[in-house]
Scaffold this motif. Sequence first.
Motif, PDB file in Angstrom:
ATOM      1  N   ILE A  20       0.876  -1.168   0.000  1.00 40.33           N
ATOM      2  CA  ILE A  20       0.000   0.000   0.000  1.00 40.33           C
ATOM      3  C   ILE A  20       0.914   1.218   0.000  1.00 40.33           C
ATOM      4  O   ILE A  20       1.696   1.415   0.930  1.00 40.33           O
ATOM      5  CB  ILE A  20      -0.923   0.018   1.234  1.00 40.33           C
ATOM      6  CG1 ILE A  20      -1.769  -1.246   1.278  1.00 40.33           C
ATOM      7  CG2 ILE A  20      -1.794   1.284   1.226  1.00 40.33           C
ATOM      8  CD1 ILE A  20      -2.538  -1.420   2.574  1.00 40.33           C
ATOM      9  N   ASP A  22       1.184   4.904   0.323  1.00 40.16           N
ATOM     10  CA  ASP A  22       0.430   6.003   0.934  1.00 40.16           C
ATOM     11  C   ASP A  22       0.994   7.360   0.501  1.00 40.16           C
ATOM     12  O   ASP A  22       1.813   7.942   1.200  1.00 40.16           O
ATOM     13  CB  ASP A  22       0.477   5.837   2.456  1.00 40.16           C
ATOM     14  CG  ASP A  22      -0.265   6.910   3.210  1.00 40.16           C
ATOM     15  OD1 ASP A  22      -1.235   7.463   2.665  1.00 40.16           O
ATOM     16  OD2 ASP A  22       0.122   7.203   4.365  1.00 40.16           O
ATOM     17  N   SER A  78      -5.956   5.769   1.282  1.00 35.93           N
ATOM     18  CA  SER A  78      -5.117   4.683   1.807  1.00 35.93           C
ATOM     19  C   SER A  78      -5.692   4.075   3.083  1.00 35.93           C
ATOM     20  O   SER A  78      -5.555   2.876   3.309  1.00 35.93           O
ATOM     21  CB  SER A  78      -3.684   5.164   2.022  1.00 35.93           C
ATOM     22  OG  SER A  78      -3.660   6.365   2.738  1.00 35.93           O
ATOM     23  N   GLN A  79      -6.361   4.886   3.908  1.00 35.97           N
ATOM     24  CA  GLN A  79      -6.979   4.342   5.128  1.00 35.97           C
ATOM     25  C   GLN A  79      -8.075   3.343   4.779  1.00 35.97           C
ATOM     26  O   GLN A  79      -8.175   2.287   5.402  1.00 35.97           O
ATOM     27  CB  GLN A  79      -7.600   5.456   5.962  1.00 35.97           C
ATOM     28  CG  GLN A  79      -6.609   6.290   6.716  1.00 35.97           C
ATOM     29  CD  GLN A  79      -7.331   7.442   7.384  1.00 35.97           C
ATOM     30  OE1 GLN A  79      -7.286   8.546   6.874  1.00 35.97           O
ATOM     31  NE2 GLN A  79      -7.985   7.165   8.472  1.00 35.97           N
ATOM     32  N   CYS A  82      -6.568   0.110   3.696  1.00 34.03           N
ATOM     33  CA  CYS A  82      -6.082  -0.652   4.857  1.00 34.03           C
ATOM     34  C   CYS A  82      -7.235  -1.356   5.568  1.00 34.03           C
ATOM     35  O   CYS A  82      -7.121  -2.530   5.940  1.00 34.03           O
ATOM     36  CB  CYS A  82      -5.348   0.264   5.831  1.00 34.03           C
ATOM     37  SG  CYS A  82      -3.734   0.815   5.252  1.00 34.03           S
ATOM     38  N   LYS A  86      -7.677  -5.334   5.901  1.00 36.46           N
ATOM     39  CA  LYS A  86      -7.753  -5.889   7.258  1.00 36.46           C
ATOM     40  C   LYS A  86      -8.958  -6.826   7.362  1.00 36.46           C
ATOM     41  O   LYS A  86      -8.853  -7.918   7.918  1.00 36.46           O
ATOM     42  CB  LYS A  86      -7.849  -4.750   8.274  1.00 36.46           C
ATOM     43  CG  LYS A  86      -7.546  -5.152   9.682  1.00 36.46           C
ATOM     44  CD  LYS A  86      -7.471  -3.933  10.585  1.00 36.46           C
ATOM     45  CE  LYS A  86      -6.352  -4.169  11.548  1.00 36.46           C
ATOM     46  NZ  LYS A  86      -6.005  -3.119  12.413  1.00 36.46           N
ATOM     47  N   ILE A  92      -1.834  -5.679   8.686  1.00 32.88           N
ATOM     48  CA  ILE A  92      -1.414  -4.353   8.228  1.00 32.88           C
ATOM     49  C   ILE A  92      -0.124  -3.978   8.952  1.00 32.88           C
ATOM     50  O   ILE A  92      -0.102  -3.850  10.180  1.00 32.88           O
ATOM     51  CB  ILE A  92      -2.497  -3.280   8.491  1.00 32.88           C
ATOM     52  CG1 ILE A  92      -3.859  -3.716   7.927  1.00 32.88           C
ATOM     53  CG2 ILE A  92      -2.057  -1.929   7.937  1.00 32.88           C
ATOM     54  CD1 ILE A  92      -3.914  -3.952   6.440  1.00 32.88           C
ATOM     55  N   ALA A  94       2.976  -1.156   8.979  1.00 36.48           N
ATOM     56  CA  ALA A  94       3.419   0.151   8.494  1.00 36.48           C
ATOM     57  C   ALA A  94       4.917   0.276   8.730  1.00 36.48           C
ATOM     58  O   ALA A  94       5.406  -0.010   9.825  1.00 36.48           O
ATOM     59  CB  ALA A  94       2.671   1.270   9.218  1.00 36.48           C
ATOM     60  N   ALA A 116      -0.081  -6.757   4.309  1.00 35.49           N
ATOM     61  CA  ALA A 116      -0.229  -5.491   3.589  1.00 35.49           C
ATOM     62  C   ALA A 116       0.805  -4.557   4.202  1.00 35.49           C
ATOM     63  O   ALA A 116       0.686  -4.150   5.361  1.00 35.49           O
ATOM     64  CB  ALA A 116      -1.636  -4.933   3.747  1.00 35.49           C
ATOM     65  N   VAL A 118       2.602  -1.048   4.350  1.00 36.27           N
ATOM     66  CA  VAL A 118       2.332   0.351   4.000  1.00 36.27           C
ATOM     67  C   VAL A 118       3.643   1.117   3.971  1.00 36.27           C
ATOM     68  O   VAL A 118       4.389   1.130   4.949  1.00 36.27           O
ATOM     69  CB  VAL A 118       1.375   1.016   5.021  1.00 36.27           C
ATOM     70  CG1 VAL A 118       1.047   2.447   4.586  1.00 36.27           C
ATOM     71  CG2 VAL A 118       0.108   0.198   5.211  1.00 36.27           C
ATOM     72  N   ILE A 130      -3.099   5.791   9.822  1.00 32.83           N
ATOM     73  CA  ILE A 130      -2.718   4.426   9.441  1.00 32.83           C
ATOM     74  C   ILE A 130      -1.797   3.831  10.499  1.00 32.83           C
ATOM     75  O   ILE A 130      -1.920   2.656  10.844  1.00 32.83           O
ATOM     76  CB  ILE A 130      -2.092   4.398   8.035  1.00 32.83           C
ATOM     77  CG1 ILE A 130      -3.167   4.765   7.000  1.00 32.83           C
ATOM     78  CG2 ILE A 130      -1.477   3.032   7.726  1.00 32.83           C
ATOM     79  CD1 ILE A 130      -2.673   4.890   5.589  1.00 32.83           C
ATOM     80  N   ALA A 134      -2.659   0.229  12.270  1.00 35.96           N
ATOM     81  CA  ALA A 134      -1.800  -0.887  11.835  1.00 35.96           C
ATOM     82  C   ALA A 134      -1.695  -1.947  12.929  1.00 35.96           C
ATOM     83  O   ALA A 134      -1.719  -1.639  14.124  1.00 35.96           O
ATOM     84  CB  ALA A 134      -0.417  -0.366  11.472  1.00 35.96           C
TER      85      ALA A 134
END
Length: 170
Positions: A20, A22, A78-79, A82, A86, A92, A94, A116, A118, A130, A134
């Motif tokens: 992802i 961001d 992007s949120q 996520c 999820k 998630i 980050a 995922a 980020v 995020i 996360a």
Amino acid sequence: MQATHDSTTFEKKKFPIVLILDGISSPANMGSLFRLADAFGIEKLIFCENPVDLKSNRLKRTARATIKNVLFEERENSQAVCMELKLEGYKILALEVASGSIPVQEMHFQNQDKVALVLGNESRGVKKEILEMADDLLHIEMFGDNSSMNVTHAGAIALFEITKRLQPVR
């Protein structure tokens, strides 16, 4: 003699990893991320907040032919991405030096984990919202005076560490 693309003996693998992105804005970074996604056999790239200009010479030069091989999407938020991932069972993660972040090489995975990862904007990093949602915050240990590095270099290090610990999709 240097190997060509056709003469390497690398085994192709696919990993349950989505990147992802961001707010990544640099065409050179976008192109490099296509190359990384191909090199590490990840599922797809999701570019959020900034459009991908596939006509950009800088992006095309950096990505080389990987644009043809790598799945990617463009999304606004992007949120929201996520949250969707999820709900689909993705962990998630980050990548950001932050309070409570752990070194990427200390992260443990189960065989069935879907990840995922980020990566944040070149100047602002990953959005605070995020970071708060996360499952885990990861960082790369650095030993100089600086506390950051180029997003594609950081992504490459993180993907190397994560793919070493994850089993590929069969």
